[in-house]
Design an enzyme around this catalytic site. Structure first.
Site, PDB file in Angstrom:
ATOM      1  N   HIS A  41      13.588   1.310  -5.322  1.00 42.79           N
ATOM      2  CA  HIS A  41      14.726   2.189  -5.044  1.00 42.79           C
ATOM      3  C   HIS A  41      16.006   1.628  -5.670  1.00 42.79           C
ATOM      4  O   HIS A  41      16.810   2.369  -6.236  1.00 42.79           O
ATOM      5  CB  HIS A  41      14.958   2.312  -3.530  1.00 42.79           C
ATOM      6  N   SER A 190       7.468   1.758   0.329  1.00 46.41           N
ATOM      7  CA  SER A 190       7.816   1.548   1.737  1.00 46.41           C
ATOM      8  C   SER A 190       6.543   1.447   2.575  1.00 46.41           C
ATOM      9  O   SER A 190       6.502   0.759   3.594  1.00 46.41           O
ATOM     10  CB  SER A 190       8.679   2.699   2.247  1.00 46.41           C
TER      11      SER A 190
HETATM   12  P1  AMP Z   1      10.474   7.350  -1.526  1.00 46.23           P
HETATM   13  O1  AMP Z   1      11.529   6.717  -0.696  1.00 46.23           O
HETATM   14  O2  AMP Z   1       9.161   6.621  -1.485  1.00 46.23           O
HETATM   15  O3  AMP Z   1      10.346   8.828  -1.303  1.00 46.23           O
HETATM   16  O4  AMP Z   1      10.931   7.180  -3.043  1.00 46.23           O
HETATM   17  C1  AMP Z   1      12.207   7.611  -3.456  1.00 46.23           C
HETATM   18  C2  AMP Z   1      12.308   7.497  -4.945  1.00 46.23           C
HETATM   19  O5  AMP Z   1      12.095   6.145  -5.330  1.00 46.23           O
HETATM   20  C3  AMP Z   1      11.262   8.327  -5.697  1.00 46.23           C
HETATM   21  O6  AMP Z   1      11.835   8.887  -6.871  1.00 46.23           O
HETATM   22  C4  AMP Z   1      10.216   7.299  -6.031  1.00 46.23           C
HETATM   23  O7  AMP Z   1       9.445   7.620  -7.174  1.00 46.23           O
HETATM   24  C5  AMP Z   1      11.069   6.085  -6.286  1.00 46.23           C
HETATM   25  N1  AMP Z   1      10.271   4.872  -6.121  1.00 46.23           N
HETATM   26  C6  AMP Z   1       9.598   4.474  -5.015  1.00 46.23           C
HETATM   27  N2  AMP Z   1       8.934   3.327  -5.255  1.00 46.23           N
HETATM   28  C7  AMP Z   1       9.185   2.997  -6.545  1.00 46.23           C
HETATM   29  C8  AMP Z   1       8.765   1.936  -7.406  1.00 46.23           C
HETATM   30  N3  AMP Z   1       7.950   0.972  -6.989  1.00 46.23           N
HETATM   31  N4  AMP Z   1       9.224   1.936  -8.686  1.00 46.23           N
HETATM   32  C9  AMP Z   1      10.046   2.916  -9.130  1.00 46.23           C
HETATM   33  N5  AMP Z   1      10.470   3.943  -8.371  1.00 46.23           N
HETATM   34  C10 AMP Z   1      10.040   3.986  -7.100  1.00 46.23           C
END
Ligand code: AMP
Length: 287
Positions: A41, A190
């Site tokens: 993030h 997460s």
């Molecule tokens: P989330 O909180 O899991 O819904 O993710 C929010 C944003 O962060 C989304 O655009 C995800 O693709 C990105 N994201 C989550 N984990 C990663 C990671 N390991 N590398 C790059 N982007 C991430």
């Protein structure tokens, strides 16, 4: 810094702020998240910081993208930690609404992408992408961003959002951020918080198998692909994972690769214990 960063809980507050920011001629970047922020993030916030005057991070565990029996109720939360990460990476605003501030009790309007949402996670999580496209549309209307940053960790989500933005003429540039891994190779998520130490060790098979499969697939070409795909499937099972899918699809269509395919998405989803993890690599198809 912490003192200057603003936190909004109400949709109207964010929209008023965004309208004023735009009227002042400033560029807005939005980073949508579900919180419990990690270095993946943070990398998105850094990219946003480099592309706009005002960076808005949304933190919202969106109920409409969770199916019955999924982990909505136990999804990890830590607002104080998230606030520090946002401040350290130079965010200007956190938008952290309660579900009631986002959805009227009788909300009855959806945004649905109908092609790229079908395979992979769409097939296993009915309604998931409809929840994502609907909430992202709402966040776009509230934050009024010039640019929005999404991670390649969620490769299908990124494709679905880009298609929605194209099809519905959102005046927003979608930026794809590289997938960030831990030192041991595991894609940061997460949901990694749910893994026991043993499951975490088992889950390393995902990145290990992808890393080995990428050059193998690029050498093998389309004829050799099924053997590589099934080897990866077996490797995950042998390590103690339960495969949800292992698929190689054309990245433009998310259908089976054809002679026209230039780039393919090699996408994995597997359970370790009760935790479902995803990972992926882009594959250049040899001609
Ligand atoms: P989330 O909180 O899991 O819904 O993710 C929010 C944003 O962060 C989304 O655009 C995800 O693709 C990105 N994201 C989550 N984990 C990663 C990671 N390991 N590398 C790059 N982007 C991430």
């Amino acid at each position: 810094d912490l003192v200057q960063m603003r936190i909004f809980r109400q949709a109207e507050e964010l929209q008023r702020f965004a309208l004023e920011t735009r009227r002042a001629g400033k560029r807005i970047a939005l980073v949508p998240t579900m919180g419990f922020l990690h270095a993946g993030h943070a990398s998105l916030i850094d990219i946003a910081r480099g592309r706009a005057d005002v960076v808005i991070v949304s933190i919202f565990v969106n109920p409409t993208q969770f199916g019955p029996g999924e982990d909505l109720d136990k999804y990890p939360r830590d607002f104080e930690h998230d606030r520090l990460v946002c401040a350290e990476h130079g965010a200007d605003v956190i938008f952290a609404p309660e579900p009631g501030a986002m959805y009227a009790p009788d909300a009855s309007t959806w945004v649905e992408e109908t092609m790229l949402s079908r395979p992979l996670c769409g097939a296993r999580r009915p309604g998931h992408f409809r929840g994502v496209t609907t909430v992202v549309t709402k966040l776009f209307h509230l934050a009024l961003p010039d640019v929005a940053v999404f991670g390649r960790k969620d490769a299908q989500q990124l494709l679905v959002i880009k298609r929605m933005v194209r099809d519905l003429n959102f005046p927003i540039e979608i930026v794809a951020a590289p997938l960030v891994r831990g030192a041991d190779g595991l894609a940061l998520s997460s949901r990694n918080r749910y893994l026991s130490d043993e499951e975490h060790q088992q889950a390393l098979v995902l990145s290990r198998a992808l890393r080995a499969a990428k050059p193998a697939l690029e050498e093998a070409g389309l004829e050799g692909a099924p053997a590589v795909v099934s080897a990866v499937r077996h490797e995950i099972e042998a390590a103690g994972g339960r495969v949800d899918y292992v698929e190689l699809l054309d990245v433009e269509t998310l259908e089976n690769p054809t002679a026209e395919t230039k780039e393919a998405l090699f996408a994995l989803a597997a359970y370790f214990g009760s935790t479902r993890l995803i990972d992926n690599e882009l594959i250049q198809v040899k001609k």
